[in-house]
Motif scaffolding. Structure first.
Motif, PDB file in Angstrom:
ATOM      1  N   PRO A  27       0.834  -1.206   0.000  1.00 36.18           N
ATOM      2  CA  PRO A  27       0.000   0.000   0.000  1.00 36.18           C
ATOM      3  C   PRO A  27       0.871   1.260   0.000  1.00 36.18           C
ATOM      4  O   PRO A  27       1.873   1.331   0.706  1.00 36.18           O
ATOM      5  CB  PRO A  27      -0.796  -0.127   1.305  1.00 36.18           C
ATOM      6  CG  PRO A  27      -0.841  -1.600   1.571  1.00 36.18           C
ATOM      7  CD  PRO A  27       0.486  -2.125   1.087  1.00 36.18           C
ATOM      8  N   GLY A  28       0.491   2.213  -0.835  1.00 33.04           N
ATOM      9  CA  GLY A  28       1.241   3.455  -0.942  1.00 33.04           C
ATOM     10  C   GLY A  28       2.293   3.450  -2.037  1.00 33.04           C
ATOM     11  O   GLY A  28       2.802   4.507  -2.419  1.00 33.04           O
ATOM     12  N   ASP A  29       2.634   2.271  -2.561  1.00 30.31           N
ATOM     13  CA  ASP A  29       3.629   2.167  -3.630  1.00 30.31           C
ATOM     14  C   ASP A  29       3.067   2.697  -4.942  1.00 30.31           C
ATOM     15  O   ASP A  29       1.858   2.735  -5.154  1.00 30.31           O
ATOM     16  CB  ASP A  29       4.032   0.705  -3.881  1.00 30.31           C
ATOM     17  CG  ASP A  29       4.991   0.153  -2.853  1.00 30.31           C
ATOM     18  OD1 ASP A  29       5.459   0.918  -1.987  1.00 30.31           O
ATOM     19  OD2 ASP A  29       5.274  -1.065  -2.926  1.00 30.31           O
ATOM     20  N   ASP A  30       3.980   3.058  -5.847  1.00 31.17           N
ATOM     21  CA  ASP A  30       3.650   3.289  -7.247  1.00 31.17           C
ATOM     22  C   ASP A  30       4.020   1.998  -7.967  1.00 31.17           C
ATOM     23  O   ASP A  30       5.035   1.383  -7.646  1.00 31.17           O
ATOM     24  CB  ASP A  30       4.457   4.445  -7.821  1.00 31.17           C
ATOM     25  CG  ASP A  30       4.061   5.782  -7.204  1.00 31.17           C
ATOM     26  OD1 ASP A  30       3.081   5.826  -6.438  1.00 31.17           O
ATOM     27  OD2 ASP A  30       4.748   6.775  -7.482  1.00 31.17           O
ATOM     28  N   VAL A  31       3.202   1.572  -8.907  1.00 28.76           N
ATOM     29  CA  VAL A  31       3.423   0.285  -9.562  1.00 28.76           C
ATOM     30  C   VAL A  31       3.231   0.434 -11.064  1.00 28.76           C
ATOM     31  O   VAL A  31       2.482   1.296 -11.521  1.00 28.76           O
ATOM     32  CB  VAL A  31       2.477  -0.788  -8.969  1.00 28.76           C
ATOM     33  CG1 VAL A  31       1.046  -0.522  -9.338  1.00 28.76           C
ATOM     34  CG2 VAL A  31       2.866  -2.183  -9.383  1.00 28.76           C
ATOM     35  N   ILE A  32       3.929  -0.405 -11.818  1.00 26.16           N
ATOM     36  CA  ILE A  32       3.750  -0.459 -13.273  1.00 26.16           C
ATOM     37  C   ILE A  32       3.206  -1.833 -13.628  1.00 26.16           C
ATOM     38  O   ILE A  32       3.796  -2.855 -13.270  1.00 26.16           O
ATOM     39  CB  ILE A  32       5.083  -0.207 -14.008  1.00 26.16           C
ATOM     40  CG1 ILE A  32       5.558   1.220 -13.727  1.00 26.16           C
ATOM     41  CG2 ILE A  32       4.917  -0.429 -15.513  1.00 26.16           C
ATOM     42  CD1 ILE A  32       6.945   1.518 -14.235  1.00 26.16           C
ATOM     43  N   LEU A  33       2.061  -1.843 -14.298  1.00 26.91           N
ATOM     44  CA  LEU A  33       1.484  -3.084 -14.811  1.00 26.91           C
ATOM     45  C   LEU A  33       1.983  -3.232 -16.242  1.00 26.91           C
ATOM     46  O   LEU A  33       1.558  -2.496 -17.135  1.00 26.91           O
ATOM     47  CB  LEU A  33      -0.045  -3.037 -14.762  1.00 26.91           C
ATOM     48  CG  LEU A  33      -0.662  -2.773 -13.384  1.00 26.91           C
ATOM     49  CD1 LEU A  33      -2.181  -2.790 -13.480  1.00 26.91           C
ATOM     50  CD2 LEU A  33      -0.172  -3.768 -12.356  1.00 26.91           C
ATOM     51  N   PRO A  34       2.923  -4.165 -16.479  1.00 27.38           N
ATOM     52  CA  PRO A  34       3.545  -4.266 -17.796  1.00 27.38           C
ATOM     53  C   PRO A  34       2.630  -4.889 -18.847  1.00 27.38           C
ATOM     54  O   PRO A  34       1.968  -5.889 -18.598  1.00 27.38           O
ATOM     55  CB  PRO A  34       4.775  -5.144 -17.550  1.00 27.38           C
ATOM     56  CG  PRO A  34       4.492  -5.886 -16.296  1.00 27.38           C
ATOM     57  CD  PRO A  34       3.493  -5.099 -15.515  1.00 27.38           C
ATOM     58  N   CYS A  35       2.609  -4.251 -20.012  1.00 25.43           N
ATOM     59  CA  CYS A  35       1.857  -4.771 -21.141  1.00 25.43           C
ATOM     60  C   CYS A  35       2.422  -4.107 -22.396  1.00 25.43           C
ATOM     61  O   CYS A  35       2.728  -2.921 -22.379  1.00 25.43           O
ATOM     62  CB  CYS A  35       0.368  -4.452 -20.976  1.00 25.43           C
ATOM     63  SG  CYS A  35      -0.711  -5.443 -22.026  1.00 25.43           S
TER      64      CYS A  35
END
Length: 192
Positions: A27-35
C-alpha cells in the motif's frame, strides 16, 4: 499500397502481451502493470483500454456502463469513463506507445486496487488483442527481529505482529498457488 494500408494488413502478426507473473506492491507504492505489443508496433493512434474484468456494471442500474481504470483514445486520456478511485493515479507512457508499450502506471496503490487488470487494444487485428495482469497488494514486513539492547534477547511477539505475519503467510500461499497455476497454464499453452 500506402504504408498505412500495408501496416493495417500486417496487424494480424501482432500480440498484446502482459506479465505472466503477478505484480507485487505494498500500500502506498507506485506500480507499473507491464503490457506491450509484440513485435514492437506504434499504437499511438489506436485506442488502449485498461479495465478491471471482474468489476461489472450494476445490473439494477440501466444507465450503468463499463468504466475504465484508464482509457486512451484519439491520442489522449479520456477521463469521463474512468472509475473514480483511479482519477489522478494512472498514466500510460505516451512516448512508449510508439514502441508498442501500453504499460500502466498506478500511483499510491491501495488494498482495493488488488485484482486482475485487462490491457486491451480493440482495433488490433490480431488473435491476441488483450492480456490480463494480476496485481497483489500486501503489507511489507521485515524478516529481521530487532534485539533489545538491554537484554540482547528478541522481544516477545505481539498479537498485531502475529496477525500481520499470518496475513503475509496467507498471501504467500496464495501467490505460490497462483504461480503454480500460471506455470501449468504456460506449460499447457507453449508445450505444443
Amino acid at each position: 499500397m500506402s504504408t498505412a494500408t500495408s501496416e493495417f494488413f500486417q496487424l494480424g502478426k501482432f500480440d498484446v502481451v502482459g506479465s505472466l507473473q503477478p505484480i507485487l506492491a505494498a500500500p502506498g507504492d507506485d506500480v507499473i502493470l507491464p503490457c506491450h505489443v509484440e513485435p514492437k508496433f506504434n499504437v499511438a493512434r489506436l485506442t488502449v483500454e485498461w479495465s478491471r474484468p471482474d468489476r461489472r456494471p450494476d445490473p439494477n442500474d440501466r444507465l450503468s456502463r463499463v468504466e475504465y481504470v484508464h482509457l486512451y483514445r484519439d491520442a489522449r486520456e479520456v477521463p469521463d469513463m474512468k472509475i473514480p478511485s483511479y482519477f489522478g493515479r494512472t498514466a500510460l507512457f505516451t512516448d512508449g506507445l510508439r514502441e508498442g508499450n501500453i504499460s500502466l502506471r498506478i500511483t499510491n496503490v491501495t488494498q482495493e486496487d488488488e485484482g486482475r487488470y485487462r490491457c486491451f487494444i480493440p482495433k488490433l487485428n490480431s488473435q491476441t488483442t488483450s492480456s490480463i495482469v494480476h496485481l497483489i497488494v500486501a503489507e511489507t514486513m521485515t524478516t529481521e527481529t530487532p534485539l533489545h539492547p538491554e537484554t540482547l534477547q528478541t522481544p516477545e511477539p505481539m498479537d498485531e505482529f502475529h496477525s500481520k505475519g499470518e496475513n503475509m503467510r496467507n498471501k504467500s500461499r496464495q501467490l505460490k498457488s497462483l504461480e503454480m497455476d500460471l506455470n501449468h497454464l504456460y506449460d499447457a499453452v507453449f508445450s505444443h
